[in-house]
Design an enzyme around this catalytic site. Structure first.
Site, PDB file in Angstrom:
ATOM      1  N   SER A 119      34.526  40.458  46.279  1.00 38.32           N
ATOM      2  CA  SER A 119      34.094  40.582  44.897  1.00 38.32           C
ATOM      3  C   SER A 119      32.571  40.709  44.776  1.00 38.32           C
ATOM      4  O   SER A 119      31.976  41.620  45.340  1.00 38.32           O
ATOM      5  CB  SER A 119      34.631  39.396  44.092  1.00 38.32           C
ATOM      6  OG  SER A 119      34.429  39.556  42.723  1.00 38.32           O
TER       7      SER A 119
ATOM      8  N   ASP B 230      30.967  44.650  39.290  1.00 34.71           N
ATOM      9  CA  ASP B 230      30.660  43.948  40.526  1.00 34.71           C
ATOM     10  C   ASP B 230      31.309  44.716  41.685  1.00 34.71           C
ATOM     11  O   ASP B 230      31.843  45.801  41.490  1.00 34.71           O
ATOM     12  CB  ASP B 230      31.111  42.489  40.469  1.00 34.71           C
ATOM     13  CG  ASP B 230      32.618  42.338  40.335  1.00 34.71           C
ATOM     14  OD1 ASP B 230      33.279  43.295  39.878  1.00 34.71           O
ATOM     15  OD2 ASP B 230      33.153  41.260  40.673  1.00 34.71           O
TER      16      ASP B 230
ATOM     17  N   ASP C  21      34.015  44.622  43.506  1.00 38.93           N
ATOM     18  CA  ASP C  21      35.410  45.093  43.476  1.00 38.93           C
ATOM     19  C   ASP C  21      35.843  45.511  42.078  1.00 38.93           C
ATOM     20  O   ASP C  21      37.017  45.807  41.851  1.00 38.93           O
ATOM     21  CB  ASP C  21      36.363  44.034  44.035  1.00 38.93           C
ATOM     22  CG  ASP C  21      36.497  42.806  43.141  1.00 38.93           C
ATOM     23  OD1 ASP C  21      35.560  42.530  42.353  1.00 38.93           O
ATOM     24  OD2 ASP C  21      37.530  42.122  43.232  1.00 38.93           O
TER      25      ASP C  21
ATOM     26  N   ASP D 129      36.276  44.048  39.185  1.00 43.08           N
ATOM     27  CA  ASP D 129      37.150  43.293  38.291  1.00 43.08           C
ATOM     28  C   ASP D 129      36.333  42.628  37.180  1.00 43.08           C
ATOM     29  O   ASP D 129      36.870  41.911  36.344  1.00 43.08           O
ATOM     30  CB  ASP D 129      38.003  42.261  39.035  1.00 43.08           C
ATOM     31  CG  ASP D 129      37.194  41.175  39.730  1.00 43.08           C
ATOM     32  OD1 ASP D 129      35.945  41.262  39.744  1.00 43.08           O
ATOM     33  OD2 ASP D 129      37.808  40.244  40.283  1.00 43.08           O
TER      34      ASP D 129
END
Length: 454
Positions: free
Chosen positions: A104, A247, A249, A251
Site C-alpha cells: 500500500s 497511494d 496500491d 485503494d
C-alpha cells in the site's frame, strides 16, 4: 511467534520477513482453505493474482502463482493492477481466491500479501487463522492434469476494470461525462499509473499526470497521497480544476482544489454522502466513519440530516459496520473510502471518478463543495514511553479526559488511543479554536505522561 496476518494481510520487509518461501507456503494454505469452494461448484478452484510495481512483487507474485498452481488452482495473472481492481475481478470473474501483492502506502522495501474471498471480500479473522494453521501441514499434491494452469491476462482484465469504473458515473453526468474538467492526477508511481489516468480520460476528462513512471523502486517516493506537495504544484501550474492523489496500491484517494488546498478523506466522504442523499441512494441516510474523523464532518452531516456511525480506526472495521448495517458509504480521513454499491473495498480511482462527477453535476468548484464540510482544528500528540495498557483504567487519566471534554463542550472532542504495538498513547483534541485545541491537548498529554510513565 505472533499472528502472521495483521490488520491488512501479511506485511513486512520483502525478502526478509515476506519471503518467497512464505509467499509460496501461505498460498498453498490459502488454496486449501479458500479453494475448497470450487469443488462444490463442480469446477477446479480459480484465482486472480495482481501486484503493485515494487521490484519485490515480481518474485513474490511468481511464488504465489506457483503455490496456487501446485495446489491445483487455475490462476489468472493480471500483473500490475490496483488492489480494488483485483478485488473487483475476483467477484466479476467468479473465482474462488483473489491475491494482491502490495504494501500500500508503505515505502518500497516493504511488501505484503492480501487475500480476497469469493465475491472480492476481505477475509475475516477466523479464515485468516485457518490459513495460518494449514501452513506446513502435509498435503496430497496433485499431479498430471490436476495441477493448476496459469494465464497472463493483464490487458483484458485492465480493460474490464476500467469499463466497470466508467459505468459507475451517475446518470446525471453519464452522457457528457467529465468533459470540460481538467484534473491533475498523482499516481504515486504505483499500481494506478496506467489505470487511473486511463479511467478519467475514458470518462471524458482532460488529465494532467504526474508520478506515473514506476520503475520498481520509486513507488510512494515523495509522491502520492502521503506527499501532496507535488500535486498542489501541478494543479496550480496546469490551471486544473482540481487534483487527486492515489497511494501505491490505489485503494486511497486524497484531493486538492484549484488553489492547491487539501481536501481530505473526511471532506470527500461528506461531499459524496450529500450527493448520494440527494439522489436517494444513501442507505438509511447513514455514513460510516472512524473515531479519527474530524468533528466538522459529523456536525455537517448532522445538519444535513445524515447519521454518522463510528468505528475503530481501520478500513476493515468500516467494512464490517457497513456490511452489518447495510450502509452504502464509509471511510477514513486518510482517503480510504468504500462505496459499497460499486466496490467491496476502498477504491481510490472510483473515489476520484465520483468526486469529479459531483463537480460536473453541480457546476461548483471542489473548493465550494469542500467548504460545506469544515475541518475543525485537530491536534494530535503522541505521548511515548508510557504504559499504554493502563490508559483506559487509570483514574487520573480518565478524570483529565472528562475535564477536557467538559471544557470543550459540544463544540469540541477529545480522544485517547493507546497504540496497538508501541508504548505510545495518542492524544487527539478538536475544537473550533486552534489555540484551545492545543492548550487542552498539551494539558492532557502532560497528565498521560505523568500518570502512565514506565
Amino acid at each position: 511467534m505472533g499472528r502472521l496476518f495483521g490488520t491488512d494481510g501479511v506485511r513486512g520487509v520483502a525478502n526478509r520477513e515476506v519471503t518467497a518461501e512464505l509467499a509460496l507456503d501461505v498460498s498453498v494454505a490459502a488454496a486449501h482453505v479458500l479453494g475448497s469452494s470450487g469443488a462444490f461448484d463442480g469446477h477446479r478452484p480459480r484465482a486472480v493474482v495482481g501486484r503493485d510495481p515494487r521490484a519485490s512483487g515480481e518474485f513474490l507474485s511468481a511464488a504465489v502463482v506457483a503455490g496456487l498452481a501446485s495446489a491445483g488452482v487455475d490462476v489468472v495473472d493480471v500483473g500490475v493492477l490496483p488492489t480494488p481492481g483485483v478485488a473487483y475481478l475476483t467477484g466479476a470473474l467468479g473465482v474462488d481466491i483473489g491475491v494482491m501483492l502490495s504494501a500500500s502506502h508503505n515505502p518500497m522495501p516493504d511488501n505484503g500479501i492480501k487475500f480476497f474471498a469469493r465475491g472480492g471480500h476481505k477475509l475475516p479473522d477466523e479464515v485468516e487463522d485457518a490459513i495460518e494453521q494449514r501452513m506446513g501441514e502435509p498435503w496430497e499434491r496433485p499431479v498430471g492434469a490436476a495441477v493448476g494452469r496459469i494465464n497472463a491476462e493483464p490487458d483484458i482484465t485492465e480493460e474490464l476494470y476500467i469499463s466497470h469504473l466508467v459505468q459507475t458515473l451517475p446518470e446525471a453526468v453519464a452522457a457528457p461525462g467529465l468533459a470540460g474538467l481538467r484534473i491533475a492526477v498523482d499516481c504515486a508511481n504505483g499500481a494506478a499509473s496506467t489505470v487511473g489516468p486511463a479511467t478519467l480520460r475514458a470518462a471524458g476528462a482532460d488529465v494532467v499526470v504526474i508520478n506515473a513512471s514506476p520503475d520498481g523502486r520509486n513507488i510512494n517516493e515523495k509522491a502520492g497521497s502521503t506527499h501532496m506537495e507535488p500535486l498542489r504544484a501541478a494543479v496550480v501550474a496546469a490551471g486544473a480544476d482540481f487534483g487527486v492523489a492515489f497511494d501505491g496500491d490505489a485503494d486511497r484517494c486524497l484531493a486538492v482544489d484549484h488553489t492547491g488546498a487539501l481536501v481530505d478523506g473526511d471532506q470527500i466522504m461528506g461531499i459524496l454522502a450529500l450527493a448520494l442523499r440527494e439522489r436517494g441512494e444513501l442507505a438509511h441516510d447513514t455514513l460510516v466513519i472512524t473515531v479519527m474523523s474530524n468533528l466538522g464532518l459529523q456536525l455537517a452531516m448532522a445538519e444535513a440530516g445524515i447519521t454518522t456511525v463510528q468505528t475503530a480506526v481501520g478500513d476493515r472495521y468500516v467494512l464490517e459496520a457497513m456490511r452489518a448495517g447495510g450502509y452504502d458509504l464509509g471511510g477514513e480521513q486518510s482517503g480510504h473510502l468504500v462505496i459499497a454499491r460499486h466496490a467491496t473495498t476502498g477504491d481510490g480511482v472510483l473515489t476520484a471518478l465520483q468526486l469529479a462527477a459531483r463537480v460536473a453535476e453541480t457546476g461548483q468548484t471542489l473548493a465550494e463543495l469542500a467548504s460545506g464540510i469544515p475541518r475543525l482544528p485537530q491536534v494530535l500528540i503522541n505521548v511515548a514511553g508510557v504504559d499504554r495498557t493502563r490508559a483506559d483504567a487509570d483514574e487520573g487519566v480518565q478524570a483529565a479526559v472528562a475535564d477536557a471534554a467538559a471544557v470543550l463542550g459540544e463544540s469540541g472532542r477529545v480522544l485517547l488511543r493507546p497504540s496497538g504495538t508501541e508504548p505510545v498513547v495518542r492524544v487527539m483534541v478538536e475544537a473550533r479554536d486552534e489555540d484551545v485545541a492545543h492548550k487542552v491537548a498539551e494539558g492532557l498529554a502532560d497528565v498521560v505522561k505523568e500518570r502512565l510513565a514506565l
